[in-house]
Structures are given as structure tokens and as C-alpha cells.
Design a protein around this motif. Structure first.
Motif, short mmCIF file in Angstrom:
data_model
loop_
_atom_site.label_atom_id
_atom_site.label_comp_id
_atom_site.label_asym_id
_atom_site.label_seq_id
_atom_site.Cartn_x
_atom_site.Cartn_y
_atom_site.Cartn_z
N LEU A 80 -4.62 4.81 -4.11
CA LEU A 80 -3.25 4.65 -4.59
C LEU A 80 -2.30 5.59 -3.86
O LEU A 80 -1.22 5.20 -3.41
CB LEU A 80 -3.19 4.90 -6.10
CG LEU A 80 -1.81 4.74 -6.75
CD1 LEU A 80 -1.27 3.35 -6.50
CD2 LEU A 80 -1.91 5.02 -8.25
N GLU A 81 -2.73 6.86 -3.69
CA GLU A 81 -1.87 7.82 -2.99
C GLU A 81 -1.69 7.41 -1.54
O GLU A 81 -0.58 7.51 -0.98
CB GLU A 81 -2.50 9.21 -3.09
CG GLU A 81 -1.65 10.30 -2.44
CD GLU A 81 -2.31 11.66 -2.60
OE1 GLU A 81 -1.74 12.65 -2.07
OE2 GLU A 81 -3.38 11.72 -3.22
N HIS A 82 -2.78 6.95 -0.91
CA HIS A 82 -2.70 6.50 0.48
C HIS A 82 -1.76 5.31 0.61
O HIS A 82 -0.95 5.23 1.53
CB HIS A 82 -4.10 6.14 0.96
CG HIS A 82 -4.13 5.61 2.37
ND1 HIS A 82 -3.93 6.41 3.48
CD2 HIS A 82 -4.31 4.34 2.83
CE1 HIS A 82 -4.00 5.65 4.58
NE2 HIS A 82 -4.23 4.41 4.20
N SER A 83 -1.84 4.39 -0.34
CA SER A 83 -0.99 3.21 -0.30
C SER A 83 0.48 3.59 -0.48
O SER A 83 1.37 3.05 0.19
CB SER A 83 -1.42 2.22 -1.38
OG SER A 83 -2.76 1.86 -1.20
N GLN A 84 0.74 4.51 -1.38
CA GLN A 84 2.13 4.93 -1.61
C GLN A 84 2.72 5.57 -0.36
O GLN A 84 3.88 5.33 0.00
CB GLN A 84 2.18 5.91 -2.79
CG GLN A 84 1.88 5.26 -4.13
CD GLN A 84 1.86 6.26 -5.27
OE1 GLN A 84 1.87 7.46 -5.05
NE2 GLN A 84 1.84 5.76 -6.49
N LYS A 85 1.91 6.38 0.35
CA LYS A 85 2.41 6.99 1.57
C LYS A 85 2.71 5.94 2.63
O LYS A 85 3.70 6.02 3.35
CB LYS A 85 1.39 8.00 2.09
CG LYS A 85 1.27 9.24 1.21
CD LYS A 85 0.27 10.22 1.80
CE LYS A 85 0.15 11.47 0.92
NZ LYS A 85 -0.83 12.43 1.47
N ARG A 86 1.82 4.93 2.71
CA ARG A 86 2.06 3.86 3.69
C ARG A 86 3.32 3.08 3.36
O ARG A 86 4.11 2.72 4.24
CB ARG A 86 0.85 2.93 3.71
CG ARG A 86 -0.40 3.55 4.33
CD ARG A 86 -0.17 3.88 5.78
NE ARG A 86 -1.40 4.35 6.41
CZ ARG A 86 -1.47 4.78 7.65
NH1 ARG A 86 -0.38 4.82 8.40
NH2 ARG A 86 -2.62 5.20 8.16
N VAL A 87 3.52 2.80 2.09
CA VAL A 87 4.71 2.05 1.68
C VAL A 87 5.97 2.85 1.98
O VAL A 87 6.98 2.33 2.45
CB VAL A 87 4.62 1.70 0.18
CG1 VAL A 87 5.94 1.12 -0.31
CG2 VAL A 87 3.50 0.69 -0.05
N GLN A 88 5.92 4.15 1.70
CA GLN A 88 7.08 5.00 2.00
C GLN A 88 7.38 5.02 3.50
O GLN A 88 8.54 4.99 3.92
CB GLN A 88 6.82 6.41 1.49
CG GLN A 88 6.78 6.51 -0.03
CD GLN A 88 6.42 7.90 -0.51
OE1 GLN A 88 6.19 8.80 0.30
NE2 GLN A 88 6.36 8.08 -1.82
N LEU A 143 -2.49 -2.61 5.07
CA LEU A 143 -1.72 -3.44 4.15
C LEU A 143 -2.62 -4.05 3.08
O LEU A 143 -2.25 -4.16 1.91
CB LEU A 143 -1.00 -4.54 4.93
CG LEU A 143 0.10 -4.06 5.88
CD1 LEU A 143 0.68 -5.25 6.65
CD2 LEU A 143 1.21 -3.36 5.11
N ALA A 144 -3.84 -4.46 3.46
CA ALA A 144 -4.77 -5.03 2.49
C ALA A 144 -5.19 -3.98 1.45
O ALA A 144 -5.25 -4.26 0.25
CB ALA A 144 -6.00 -5.60 3.20
N GLN A 145 -5.48 -2.75 1.91
CA GLN A 145 -5.84 -1.69 0.97
C GLN A 145 -4.69 -1.37 0.03
O GLN A 145 -4.89 -1.13 -1.17
CB GLN A 145 -6.27 -0.44 1.74
CG GLN A 145 -7.58 -0.59 2.49
CD GLN A 145 -7.96 0.67 3.24
OE1 GLN A 145 -7.17 1.60 3.32
NE2 GLN A 145 -9.17 0.69 3.79
N SER A 146 -3.47 -1.37 0.57
CA SER A 146 -2.30 -1.12 -0.28
C SER A 146 -2.14 -2.21 -1.33
O SER A 146 -1.85 -1.94 -2.50
CB SER A 146 -1.05 -1.02 0.59
OG SER A 146 0.10 -0.85 -0.21
N ALA A 147 -2.35 -3.45 -0.92
CA ALA A 147 -2.22 -4.55 -1.87
C ALA A 147 -3.29 -4.47 -2.95
O ALA A 147 -3.02 -4.72 -4.13
CB ALA A 147 -2.31 -5.90 -1.12
N LEU A 148 -4.52 -4.11 -2.56
CA LEU A 148 -5.60 -3.98 -3.55
C LEU A 148 -5.29 -2.85 -4.53
O LEU A 148 -5.54 -2.98 -5.74
CB LEU A 148 -6.93 -3.72 -2.84
CG LEU A 148 -7.53 -4.91 -2.08
CD1 LEU A 148 -8.78 -4.48 -1.33
CD2 LEU A 148 -7.86 -6.05 -3.04
N ALA A 149 -4.79 -1.73 -4.03
CA ALA A 149 -4.46 -0.61 -4.93
C ALA A 149 -3.37 -0.99 -5.91
O ALA A 149 -3.43 -0.66 -7.10
CB ALA A 149 -4.05 0.60 -4.10
#
Length: 296
Positions: free
Chosen positions: A103-111, A151-157
Motif C-alpha cells: 500500500l505504501e509503495h503504491s501510494q508513492k507511485r501514485v504520488q 501499476l498492477a501492484q498499485s491496482a491490487l493494493a
């Protein structure tokens, strides 16, 4: 030797036979006790003869003179180093991989994506300004390349987080709607239902007054009753005892005998699944039961 001398020797031996036998026995036992026997240590023998068993990926024509390990083939002076050591595994070392919080990794990627998108918009809008100044200010900072896997990991999170939130909301909505009725203020819809409950309890309690207490025991107790919407009893708790086991047990038994009670009317059922209230049970000297609103 004369006959007299032999007779003296025989007589002396007969006299000292016991002492001589005792001395001989002590000497023999001393010799036996001085002897010591010891058995070899089996664990030490096994340890001295123990061999490591390994697999080798080469072979030699002759067997080594001083073998250090056992293998499936003869190998004399193998390996790729002059040092006296051997590999513990034929596989290469595996690089360590530490998985962080998805989740933290995904949030950083989205930011990072949002910041990059904002810089692109600013760059496009600044084209109407002076060319040199626009190019200088609109240069985006270098960002990490975002791959399809990220992007796939972010979507899964995000999907997992949405699922957890949805489950919590569903559990919250499925919980029973419970209301506690105090003695200080009772709504009209509750008052009418509780008055019918009181009349039924007093009627059943007077008819089933405990025989062991008639004309002998009197007193009052405070009890909390919990009812379901269909009128069944969900719980009975005595908050303050009457001081007599017979009266306390009789109060529980009377509530159980009077159940089930009337179902909740629509005015109560529309927002209440469980109703909890506290009442005082008074076993009077007239051998009757009276109830009234009580405090816990």
C-alpha cells in the motif's frame, strides 16, 4: 624330620588355619580390586570415523590418499581455489529481496504519477510565455519509470484496501440495533410495551410465587432483562441481589416462564433489534410480585 617335629607343625597349622585362610582371602581380594577395566567410548569412535557426504561435479583417475569426505566419485585436488575449503552448496548465492508494504509503495507511485502529470500540464500551459523562460521553468524533474507491473501492484493494493473497507462497513451494517431504556426517561412507544411486559410478569409471578418463601421471606432485587424483536429473552442479569437465593432464583424462573413476550411493535422494530431495560422485582408480604423501573 622327626615324628615329633611333624606333629608340632601339624598342630601349629591346625591352630592357625583360620588366620591363614583370612590372610589369603584379603590378599586375593586386594589383587582383584587393584585391576581396572574400561570400555571404549562408542560416540568417540563414531566421531573419529565420521565422514561428510557431498556431491561432486568432476572425477579423477585415482582415489585421494587422504579422503576428507565421501562422494559419488573419486576426486583428488578438485576445485577452483588453493585454499583448504569446500563449497557448501552448488547453487549461486541468491540476492536478498525485501518486500515492502504494498500500500505504501503504491501510494508513492501514485504520488509520483500525479506530480509528473501536473508538470506536463504546467509545461503545456506555459508555451504562451517567453520561449527561453518557459523551457527553463517547465522542465520536469526526473521521475522513476513506471512499469506495467508497478501499476498492477498499485491496482491490487487499492482493490485490497477497498475490500477491507467494504467488509468493515458490511459488518457494521449487519450488527444488531440495540437500545437501552433507562429509568429517567421512557418514550411513549417503549412505555406502552413495557407496561404490557410488567403486567404479564406480575401475573405469572404471583401465580408462581416460590412456595419456600410464602409467609417467610420478603425482599426486592434489581434485574436487567434483554429481549429480542420477536419477544424471546436474550439475557437475564441480576444487578443487585435480594439477599435470599430463593427469591433471586424465583425471579429468573418467572421471567423464563413468562417468555416469550409480545413482538416489538412497528414503532420500536423500525430502529431496534434488541431492547434492554432494568426493573426492580419486589416480593411483597402479601405473597405477590410487583415490578417497577429500577436503576442498575
Amino acid at each position: 624330620m622327626s615324628a615329633g617335629s611333624r606333629e608340632m607343625v601339624v598342630r601349629w597349622l591346625a591352630t592357625h588355619a583360620l588366620g591363614l585362610a583370612l590372610a589369603a582371602s584379603l590378599l586375593l581380594h586386594g589383587l582383584l580390586l587393584s585391576l581396572h577395566f574400561s570400555y571404549p567410548d562408542p560416540s568417540r569412535v563414531i566421531k573419529d570415523r565420521a565422514f561428510d557426504i557431498i556431491l561432486v561435479n568432476s572425477r579423477s583417475a585415482r582415489a585421494p590418499a587422504d579422503a576428507q569426505v565421501q562422494a559419488q566419485a573419486n576426486l583428488d585436488h578438485g576445485g577452483n581455489t588453493e585454499q583448504d575449503r569446500r563449497a557448501r552448496t552448488p547453487l549461486p548465492a541468491t540476492p536478498r529481496h525485501q518486500v515492502g508494504d504494498d500500500l505504501e509503495h503504491s501510494q508513492k507511485r501514485v504520488q509520483a504519477l500525479e506530480a509528473h502529470q501536473q508538470r506536463l500540464v504546467a509545461q503545456r500551459e506555459s508555451r504562451t510565455m517567453v520561449a527561453a523562460k518557459a523551457e527553463k521553468e517547465a522542465q520536469p524533474d526526473p521521475v522513476h519509470n513506471v512499469s506495467g507491473r508497478d501499476l498492477a501492484q498499485s491496482a491490487l493494493a487499492m482493490a485490497r484496501l477497498e475490500g477491507e473497507i467494504a467488509k468493515e462497513l458490511d459488518d457494521y451494517n449487519k450488527r444488531p440495533r440495540k437500545r437501552f431504556i433507562g429509568a429517567s426517561a421512557v418514550e411513549y412507544r417503549d412505555a406502552q410495551y413495557l407496561d404490557e411486559w410488567r403486567r404479564k410478569i406480575e401475573h405469572v409471578g404471583t401465580l408462581n410465587y416460590p412456595e419456600a418463601a410464602r409467609g417467610k421471606l420478603y425482599g426486592n432485587l434489581v434485574m436487567t432483562v434483554t429481549l429480542r424483536s420477536d419477544g424471546t429473552v436474550a439475557g437475564i442479569e441480576i444487578n443487585r441481589s435480594s439477599g435470599h437465593r430463593i427469591l433471586d432464583d424465583a425471579a429468573r424462573r418467572i421471567v423464563a416462564m413468562a417468555a416469550p413476550f409480545a413482538e416489538f411493535p412497528p414503532a420500536i422494530r423500525h430502529d431496534t433489534d434488541i431492547l434492554t431495560f432494568t426493573r426492580t422485582f419486589n416480593f411483597t408480604q402479601r405473597d405477590s410480585l410487583e415490578t417497577k423501573a429500577g436503576k442498575r
